[in-house]
Write a protein that holds these residues in place. Structure first.
Motif, mmCIF file in Angstrom:
data_model
loop_
_atom_site.group_PDB
_atom_site.id
_atom_site.type_symbol
_atom_site.label_atom_id
_atom_site.label_comp_id
_atom_site.label_asym_id
_atom_site.label_seq_id
_atom_site.Cartn_x
_atom_site.Cartn_y
_atom_site.Cartn_z
ATOM 1 N N MET A 89 48.615 51.718 -30.698
ATOM 2 C CA MET A 89 49.176 50.792 -31.687
ATOM 3 C C MET A 89 50.342 51.431 -32.424
ATOM 4 O O MET A 89 51.366 50.780 -32.664
ATOM 5 C CB MET A 89 48.098 50.348 -32.675
ATOM 6 N N LEU A 90 50.208 52.707 -32.776
ATOM 7 C CA LEU A 90 51.308 53.388 -33.448
ATOM 8 C C LEU A 90 52.536 53.471 -32.537
ATOM 9 O O LEU A 90 53.668 53.351 -33.007
ATOM 10 C CB LEU A 90 50.869 54.782 -33.908
ATOM 11 N N GLY A 91 52.313 53.656 -31.245
ATOM 12 C CA GLY A 91 53.416 53.634 -30.288
ATOM 13 C C GLY A 91 54.094 52.273 -30.275
ATOM 14 O O GLY A 91 55.326 52.169 -30.250
ATOM 15 N N HIS A 92 53.296 51.230 -30.306
ATOM 16 C CA HIS A 92 53.838 49.873 -30.339
ATOM 17 C C HIS A 92 54.671 49.668 -31.608
ATOM 18 O O HIS A 92 55.797 49.176 -31.552
ATOM 19 C CB HIS A 92 52.693 48.853 -30.299
ATOM 20 N N SER A 94 56.082 51.904 -33.455
ATOM 21 C CA SER A 94 57.267 52.748 -33.393
ATOM 22 C C SER A 94 58.391 52.064 -32.618
ATOM 23 O O SER A 94 59.552 52.084 -33.023
ATOM 24 C CB SER A 94 56.920 54.092 -32.748
ATOM 25 N N HIS A 95 58.048 51.431 -31.514
ATOM 26 C CA HIS A 95 59.053 50.699 -30.735
ATOM 27 C C HIS A 95 59.599 49.521 -31.533
ATOM 28 O O HIS A 95 60.793 49.242 -31.500
ATOM 29 C CB HIS A 95 58.465 50.196 -29.415
ATOM 30 N N GLU A 96 58.724 48.824 -32.240
ATOM 31 C CA GLU A 96 59.140 47.670 -33.036
ATOM 32 C C GLU A 96 60.105 48.095 -34.140
ATOM 33 O O GLU A 96 61.124 47.454 -34.358
ATOM 34 C CB GLU A 96 57.912 46.979 -33.658
ATOM 35 N N ILE A 97 59.779 49.178 -34.838
ATOM 36 C CA ILE A 97 60.620 49.644 -35.944
ATOM 37 C C ILE A 97 62.000 50.053 -35.439
ATOM 38 O O ILE A 97 63.013 49.768 -36.066
ATOM 39 C CB ILE A 97 59.936 50.815 -36.683
ATOM 40 N N LYS A 98 62.037 50.725 -34.303
ATOM 41 C CA LYS A 98 63.304 51.200 -33.743
ATOM 42 C C LYS A 98 64.043 50.117 -32.977
ATOM 43 O O LYS A 98 65.177 50.317 -32.560
ATOM 44 C CB LYS A 98 63.042 52.390 -32.816
ATOM 45 N N GLY A 99 63.396 48.975 -32.751
ATOM 46 C CA GLY A 99 64.019 47.902 -31.989
ATOM 47 C C GLY A 99 64.166 48.238 -30.518
ATOM 48 O O GLY A 99 65.027 47.700 -29.819
ATOM 49 N N HIS A 102 59.602 47.882 -25.103
ATOM 50 C CA HIS A 102 58.337 48.531 -24.802
ATOM 51 C C HIS A 102 58.360 49.017 -23.361
ATOM 52 O O HIS A 102 58.993 48.407 -22.502
ATOM 53 C CB HIS A 102 57.175 47.562 -25.031
ATOM 54 N N PRO A 103 57.675 50.117 -23.078
ATOM 55 C CA PRO A 103 57.688 50.659 -21.715
ATOM 56 C C PRO A 103 57.205 49.651 -20.667
ATOM 57 O O PRO A 103 57.705 49.629 -19.560
ATOM 58 C CB PRO A 103 56.749 51.858 -21.778
ATOM 59 N N TYR A 104 56.259 48.816 -21.007
ATOM 60 C CA TYR A 104 55.724 47.823 -20.080
ATOM 61 C C TYR A 104 56.016 46.451 -20.650
ATOM 62 O O TYR A 104 55.410 46.042 -21.623
ATOM 63 C CB TYR A 104 54.221 47.993 -19.894
ATOM 64 N N LYS A 105 56.926 45.731 -20.026
ATOM 65 C CA LYS A 105 57.312 44.421 -20.546
ATOM 66 C C LYS A 105 56.235 43.374 -20.347
ATOM 67 O O LYS A 105 56.120 42.441 -21.095
ATOM 68 C CB LYS A 105 58.615 43.947 -19.896
#
Length: 113
Positions: A89-92, A94-99, A102-105
């Protein structure tokens, strides 16, 4: 994977337990430590009553175990897999914050790996 309503309802309960920052801090501390309440309080910088309350909730949902040794009760992480879920979830987030993408679309890409 077919999932029963009962299983989904239990998963939702666990997600609710994990929806508390203090509980997650405690779980991460206990990842590599067995500790009593005083030690947890010192390391997660939360008041003792709050730590005790959060530990009771984590214990109730079998996320931590406890063992009495003399006059102290020591807690440890019961299931390390729970932190893998939090890490995901933290990885998710992190991707959201940085725009970033995600590794798996989609699930097809995930399944083909």
């Amino acid at each position: 994977m077919k999932v029963s309503n009962a299983l989904l309802e239990e998963a939702v309960k666990i997600y609710k337990v994990l929806s508390n920052t203090s509980r997650i801090k405690i779980l991460y501390f206990l990842e590599n430590n067995e500790a009593d309440v005083s030690t947890i309080v010192e390391n997660v910088n939360l008041p003792q009553p709050m730590v005790s309350h959060q530990l009771a909730m984590l214990y109730r949902y079998q996320l931590v175990t406890r063992e009495k040794k003399g006059t102290h009760v020591y807690y440890c992480l019961d299931d390390p897999h729970i932190l893998e879920m939090v890490d995901a979830m933290l990885g998710h987030v992190s991707h959201e914050i940085k725009g970033e993408p995600h590794p798996y679309k989609n699930s097809e890409q995930r399944l083909s790996k």
